[in-house]
Design a protein around this motif. Structure first.
Motif, short mmCIF file in Angstrom:
data_model
loop_
_atom_site.label_atom_id
_atom_site.label_comp_id
_atom_site.label_asym_id
_atom_site.label_seq_id
_atom_site.Cartn_x
_atom_site.Cartn_y
_atom_site.Cartn_z
N ALA A 68 75.90 110.85 7.81
CA ALA A 68 75.67 111.44 9.05
C ALA A 68 75.11 110.38 10.10
N ALA A 69 74.78 109.33 9.57
CA ALA A 69 74.28 108.19 10.37
C ALA A 69 75.14 107.63 11.34
N THR A 70 74.57 107.21 12.36
CA THR A 70 75.62 106.83 13.58
C THR A 70 75.45 105.41 13.70
N SER A 71 74.64 104.49 12.65
CA SER A 71 74.50 103.22 12.61
C SER A 71 74.49 102.80 11.19
N HIS A 72 74.27 101.65 11.01
CA HIS A 72 73.99 101.12 9.59
C HIS A 72 72.58 101.01 9.20
N ALA A 73 71.96 101.84 10.08
CA ALA A 73 70.61 101.73 9.59
C ALA A 73 70.18 102.39 8.37
N ALA A 74 70.64 103.69 8.18
CA ALA A 74 70.56 104.27 6.96
C ALA A 74 71.03 103.56 5.64
N PHE A 225 78.10 93.40 -1.65
CA PHE A 225 79.56 93.77 -1.77
C PHE A 225 79.67 95.28 -1.26
N THR A 226 78.37 95.99 -1.24
CA THR A 226 78.60 97.39 -0.65
C THR A 226 78.36 97.11 0.69
N PHE A 227 77.61 96.40 1.43
CA PHE A 227 77.59 96.02 2.83
C PHE A 227 78.88 95.69 3.33
N GLU A 228 79.60 94.76 2.42
CA GLU A 228 80.80 94.10 3.09
C GLU A 228 81.98 95.40 2.93
N LEU A 229 82.10 96.10 1.87
CA LEU A 229 82.87 97.43 1.98
C LEU A 229 82.49 98.47 3.20
N ASN A 230 81.20 98.67 3.36
CA ASN A 230 80.72 99.46 4.64
C ASN A 230 81.11 98.82 5.99
N LEU A 231 81.08 97.59 6.03
CA LEU A 231 81.23 97.06 7.48
C LEU A 231 82.73 96.96 7.69
N THR A 232 83.60 96.78 6.78
CA THR A 232 85.01 96.67 6.87
C THR A 232 85.53 98.31 7.06
N GLY A 233 84.64 99.02 6.98
CA GLY A 233 85.44 100.57 6.98
C GLY A 233 85.92 101.15 5.74
#
Length: 244
Positions: A68-74, A225-233
């Motif tokens: 539900a988050a609209t940014s990476h803040a969550a 690596f979790t950040f990387e997977l999220n940033l790349t979609g």
């Protein structure tokens, strides 16, 4: 969501209760960390029992909150919250006894893997379904519960292990009927609470000091690596595909 009490013998009981599956939101992970920190800072506390109410011990992070988050803040918040809660278990100056029932998944593994003693009910299962959620993390803690190759197989396949399996590995102290779980955890905690508190606190610090690796640092490495997977979609696509 997080309840904490201390009995007359100095055992703090910290209970997670966030139905339906005890998947904690960002605030819940920080609240859990705060409860553990407060228990450890209380000189009257000699041991901590960490348990849960409901269908299972812990189902990890609240995926709905992330979606539900609209940014990476969550995402940043939950990663920091998990790191804080796992560290609070590990750094608690007194032993933490985890009483596990039902499912223990994702973040639950992070909590249990850093605990000093684990007591489980016969219905308890342990697993890291992270790859099915487009995430990584807590292999650090699963490695403290099962042998290396078992951990890798569980990570790649999202398979679970039973309490009986972990008892055979030596990571779970005892397996009991579910209705006896709380009493079994408190029996261990009260045994510890009956020892000299200064010696027990010194023992906890010394045992952490001889660990072969730093679980806090290795977990933060995994989170990258979790950040990387999220940033790349990639993570969003995997979660959408999994939900179909």
């Amino acid at each position: 969501m997080i309840e904490s009490t201390v009995d007359d013998l100095g055992v703090a009981e910290i209970v997670m209760a966030n139905p339906p599956v005890n998947a904690l939101p960002v605030a819940g992970w920080f609240a859990l960390a705060a409860a553990l920190d407060a228990a450890g800072a209380d000189p009257a506390v000699r041991a901590v029992v960490l348990r849960a109410e409901g269908r299972g011990f812990n189902a990890g992070v609240d995926i709905k909150e992330l979606q539900a988050a609209t940014s990476h803040a969550a995402l940043v918040g939950v990663n920091r919250g998990c790191a804080a809660a796992f560290s609070a278990v590990y750094d608690c100056p007194v032993p933490v006894i985890a009483a596990v029932h039902g499912f223990c998944l994702g973040g639950g593994i992070g909590l249990v893997g850093n605990a000093d003693v684990i007591v489980a009910s016969e219905d308890a299962t342990f697993g890291l379904p992270e790859v099915d959620r487009g995430a990584l993390g807590a292999a650090t803690h699963l490695s403290r519960l099962v042998p290396q190759h078992k951990m890798r197989a569980m990570m790649y396949t999202s398979a679970t292990a039973t309490a009986a399996e972990l008892h055979a590995f030596g990571s779970v102290l005892s397996v009991v009927p579910r209705e006896e779980l709380r009493a079994a955890a408190f029996a261990v905690a009260h045994d510890i609470a009956g020892k000299d508190p200064q010696v027990i606190r010194a023992a906890k610090e010394s045992l952490n000091g001889i660990d072969p690796w730093d679980p806090k640092r290795s977990y933060r490495y995994e989170q990258g690596f979790t950040f990387e997977l999220n940033l790349t979609g990639v993570a969003d696509q995997v979660r959408m595909d999994f939900g179909k």
